[in-house]
Design a protein around this motif. Structure first.
Motif, PDB file in Angstrom:
ATOM      1  N   LEU A  36      58.736  -3.462  -7.985  1.00  0.00           N
ATOM      2  CA  LEU A  36      59.463  -2.531  -7.136  1.00  0.00           C
ATOM      3  C   LEU A  36      60.971  -2.604  -7.356  1.00  0.00           C
ATOM      4  N   ILE A  62      48.314   1.101  -5.730  1.00  0.00           N
ATOM      5  CA  ILE A  62      49.435   0.779  -4.849  1.00  0.00           C
ATOM      6  C   ILE A  62      50.162  -0.455  -5.369  1.00  0.00           C
ATOM      7  N   SER A  63      51.468  -0.365  -5.512  1.00  0.00           N
ATOM      8  CA  SER A  63      52.257  -1.545  -5.856  1.00  0.00           C
ATOM      9  C   SER A  63      52.982  -2.025  -4.617  1.00  0.00           C
ATOM     10  N   VAL A  64      52.971  -3.343  -4.434  1.00  0.00           N
ATOM     11  CA  VAL A  64      53.597  -3.903  -3.231  1.00  0.00           C
ATOM     12  C   VAL A  64      54.263  -5.221  -3.613  1.00  0.00           C
ATOM     13  N   GLY A  65      55.323  -5.587  -2.915  1.00  0.00           N
ATOM     14  CA  GLY A  65      56.080  -6.787  -3.254  1.00  0.00           C
ATOM     15  C   GLY A  65      55.409  -8.074  -2.792  1.00  0.00           C
ATOM     16  N   GLU A  70      53.522  -7.058   4.410  1.00  0.00           N
ATOM     17  CA  GLU A  70      53.276  -5.777   3.761  1.00  0.00           C
ATOM     18  C   GLU A  70      51.925  -5.789   3.025  1.00  0.00           C
ATOM     19  N   VAL A  74      48.650  -3.426   3.530  1.00  0.00           N
ATOM     20  CA  VAL A  74      48.089  -2.659   2.412  1.00  0.00           C
ATOM     21  C   VAL A  74      46.604  -2.974   2.235  1.00  0.00           C
TER      22      VAL A  74
ATOM     23  N   HIS B  25      62.567   1.518   5.359  1.00  0.00           N
ATOM     24  CA  HIS B  25      61.294   1.515   4.644  1.00  0.00           C
ATOM     25  C   HIS B  25      61.246   2.729   3.715  1.00  0.00           C
ATOM     26  N   GLU B  27      59.126   4.508   0.398  1.00  0.00           N
ATOM     27  CA  GLU B  27      57.938   4.503  -0.464  1.00  0.00           C
ATOM     28  C   GLU B  27      58.074   5.564  -1.555  1.00  0.00           C
ATOM     29  N   VAL B  58      62.298  -0.644  -2.275  1.00  0.00           N
ATOM     30  CA  VAL B  58      61.061   0.119  -2.112  1.00  0.00           C
ATOM     31  C   VAL B  58      59.981  -0.811  -1.578  1.00  0.00           C
ATOM     32  N   ALA B  59      59.276  -0.379  -0.547  1.00  0.00           N
ATOM     33  CA  ALA B  59      58.243  -1.227   0.046  1.00  0.00           C
ATOM     34  C   ALA B  59      56.900  -1.048  -0.647  1.00  0.00           C
ATOM     35  N   ARG B  60      56.600   0.186  -1.055  1.00  0.00           N
ATOM     36  CA  ARG B  60      55.328   0.454  -1.734  1.00  0.00           C
ATOM     37  C   ARG B  60      55.506   1.574  -2.730  1.00  0.00           C
TER      38      ARG B  60
END
Lengths: 437, 437
Positions: A36, A62-65, A70, A74, B25, B27, B58-60
């Motif tokens: 991200l 979906i990409s998430v940190g 979070e 997700v 937030h 996305e 970016v969160a997602r």
């Protein structure tokens, strides 16, 4: 109209496979803060393509940190929607590798030390003469009831966990580890349980024709409604700056019907595009040229000015190329052109280095010098500055010389320095492909 | 332990910037069925990196197919969670470009024909001598109240819509169009409204030292707790097969503090790594070598066997390289080595083509042939087959010759044919970098 590089445009107006009802809902969740802040993620593309080959379609990626709150949110949502959730990344040994713990929390399954896995882990370090750090031990903890996905190239095993008729699959982030684990374990596992049907893909590579022209020529094939028992057909066009790839995807339950459909469609494309198609699937222009040279037992020498070694580099990327490629000369100075390639001083003076005449003498010179069957040459202006003699950026001459043929062609390309080098090298290889007899 | 190519590992145990509370937030939603059947998506990475430069995290990032029901559900959820949702793709003219309609449905904003935009669209086609198709007209429909993001390179304008204190941004999928639109309009727009702080990035490129060794050497720098008024520091390591990149990210409100911190950290890395660091930020090994040659007014000639033109190709990727690069020879046959490079028959017979002695004679030969200040050569086994004389894949000799220096080094690399070519070319350029005086 020319389209951007690397964009896939589904030209098809029948995108049937895609539009078909999603029976199974699959999501891919990629974990990693780096995803991200600018790092390109290739894991999702890889896994989704492999799933497609067994007829399984991904609904979301979906990409998430590396952020527990979070990721919990997700995963809870993904598991609610999906039959299968594939999670990549976050299985390392450090505190910011959160995937194991988050999945444990979300599924309510405890993490249990697996002794066998611990031994594998210890052996992994011993075999590589590294001391295993205490922190690595967390990688031997497996979710209660999960199947282990062996990882021969790294320390994080994968896991497949079944909860309430849903599957959650954990894979490590490094592509080098994830790829064999996906192919060897995850795909066979899902295939056995869920295979929806087969999907076969045929790619046709073209060069030398604009996307808009290709689009016009193939429009009829794409727009034809076809009755195909239980099968679905998708087409896509991928325009790159050196050519256009056409993709035919056929899915269904009957392998014979799929194979026949692909053969039939392929023939239709060849009928309208002819030798604009230079290869299929994993073939490259240089591998095709190499195959022809090998088959005809001919040898090649290359003299490059503006392409600066790129043609030789591409040719020698093909294993076994030393059997037909004898020599390349990158003549980036007039002295080099005169000395090795025997380009005449007066030709250089009269027409300039970027000219039809010099291209021809370069090809003749490099062919004669090493006594090859074919000599090919490039001279042009790659930019970003135009020549001092006012010749424009993108102007190029390519010459091909054999014992009984002499060709020189002029091109005017556009783009960055790297793109122009690419385009000239591709055009040269394509001239070679069409003229080896 | 060696890590996989292209994986970013956040070695930092203080990943402070990332762990800081997310105030806003954001996305990114990428639309396109091709993204879910194997095409790598680079738009999310590009946009997220640009957002990071103005301190926005970016969160997602979510990829979804050209499927209205699925996109409606994704956008409803994203809008509920987010202050800003950036949607890429699906703005084309055909029926399967669904983004405009779905966003209209989700936000309740009507699509209204914008006459000015229609004129721009028509002019776009006129200027390119294309006939505008009736279907393109949908691209002139703008969400009621939205701002237009001009698109000079394509037909789909972007849009920025404010609904209930949230922003939804629409961008076209082709990277060539999306990139300038992001940089010229979206980032300035969001910066004005939301800038959280500054983020500056410094990248240090290294080659020739294993990741594990680098990791050990820099561990202390990374583990040091630092008091930095209002600032946050992140480190990351990206290991590639030709070297390791170190990234320092510093965020905060005060540009001077950020700049000072970066300078200080940079110095600490140089102190422990020295000339293993070959360049910074956008520099490449070949551009650094070019800069040195230019500055010292020295010229170069290259004789390549196993690297097959890759060194010449990399050198000539640098604009202006014709000022110092005189000639490259790709001698893929013994005849070529003898004829142009004056390698002695007896040397080839006695030691074989892949030997210290032949490497040296190749470098001497190519230097003398064109009267260059430096001659560099490579000979080795790129694979996938080992040599008939039993020399192993990955064995390589690199030689550098100047008027007062002669060097030959032996290497034993691993990897695929392409990786080995890459590694040998990189090692050769690095020897050059360290030895031009």
């Amino acid at each position: 109209m020319p389209r951007a590089i690397n964009r896939c445009i589904t030209t098809s107006e029948i995108v049937r496979w895609w539009d078909s009802e999603i029976v199974m809902h699959i999501e891919i969740v990629c974990v990693g803060s780096e995803l991200l802040i600018g790092f390109v993620n290739t894991n999702g593309a890889f896994v989704s393509e492999k799933l497609a080959t067994i007829g399984l379609k991904v609904a979301r990626e979906i990409s998430v940190g590396d952020d527990s709150a979070e990721l919990i949110s997700v995963l809870e949502e993904s598991l609610r929607r999906s039959d299968v959730v594939i999670v990549t990344g976050g299985l390392g040994p450090t505190f910011d590798d959160i995937t194991r713990n988050v999945v444990s929390k979300v599924t309510g399954k405890k993490l249990v030390l697996n002794k066998e896995q611990l031994k594998i882990l210890k052996d992994f370090f011993v075999n590589r003469n590294y001391k295993m750090s205490k922190t690595n031990e967390v990688q031997a903890y497996i979710l209660d009831g999960a199947e282990i996905i062996p990882n021969n190239l790294g320390t994080a095993p994968g896991q497949i966990l079944e909860v309430a008729n849903k599957f959650i699959v954990l894979l490590p982030g490094p592509p080098r580890e994830l790829k064999p684990m996906t192919e060897n374990t995850v795909i066979p596992f899902l295939k056995e349980r869920f295979e929806k049907g087969l999907l076969k893909v045929k790619v046709l590579h073209t060069t030398g024709m604009a996307e808009s022209t290709i689009d016009e020529k193939i429009r009829k094939i794409i727009d034809t409604e076809r009755e195909l028992e239980g099968s679905e057909i998708t087409f896509s066009i991928l325009a790159k700056h050196t050519g256009v790839d056409l993709k035919i995807l056929v899915s269904g339950d009957d392998e014979m019907i799929i194979d026949e459909a692909i053969q039939k469609l392929k023939k239709e494309f060849y009928d309208v595009l002819g030798d604009v198609i230079y290869g299929e699937d994993n073939q490259t222009l240089e591998s095709v040229v190499g195959d022809i040279l090998m088959k005809k037992r001919k040898t090649l020498a290359v003299a490059e000015s503006c392409t600066g070694g790129l043609i030789a580099h591409r040719i020698t990327n093909v294993a076994g190329s030393s059997l037909y490629f004898k020599q390349g000369v990158v003549s980036y100075s007039e002295m080099s052109k005169k000395k090795i390639l025997d380009v005449k001083e007066e030709t250089l003076n009269k027409f300039g280095a970027v000219s039809e005449q010099v291209a021809l003498e370069m090809a003749e010179g490099v062919k004669a010098n090493i006594n090859a069957d074919y000599g090919i040459s490039t001279t042009g202006i790659a930019g970003p500055k135009s020549s001092s003699t006012g010749k424009p950026i993108g102007l190029a001459f390519i010459s091909l010389v054999s014992n009984n043929k002499k060709i020189v062609k002029q091109f005017n390309f556009t783009g960055s320095r790297a793109e122009i080098k690419d385009k000239i090298a591709t055009a040269a290889l394509d001239i070679l492909r069409k003229n080896i007899i």
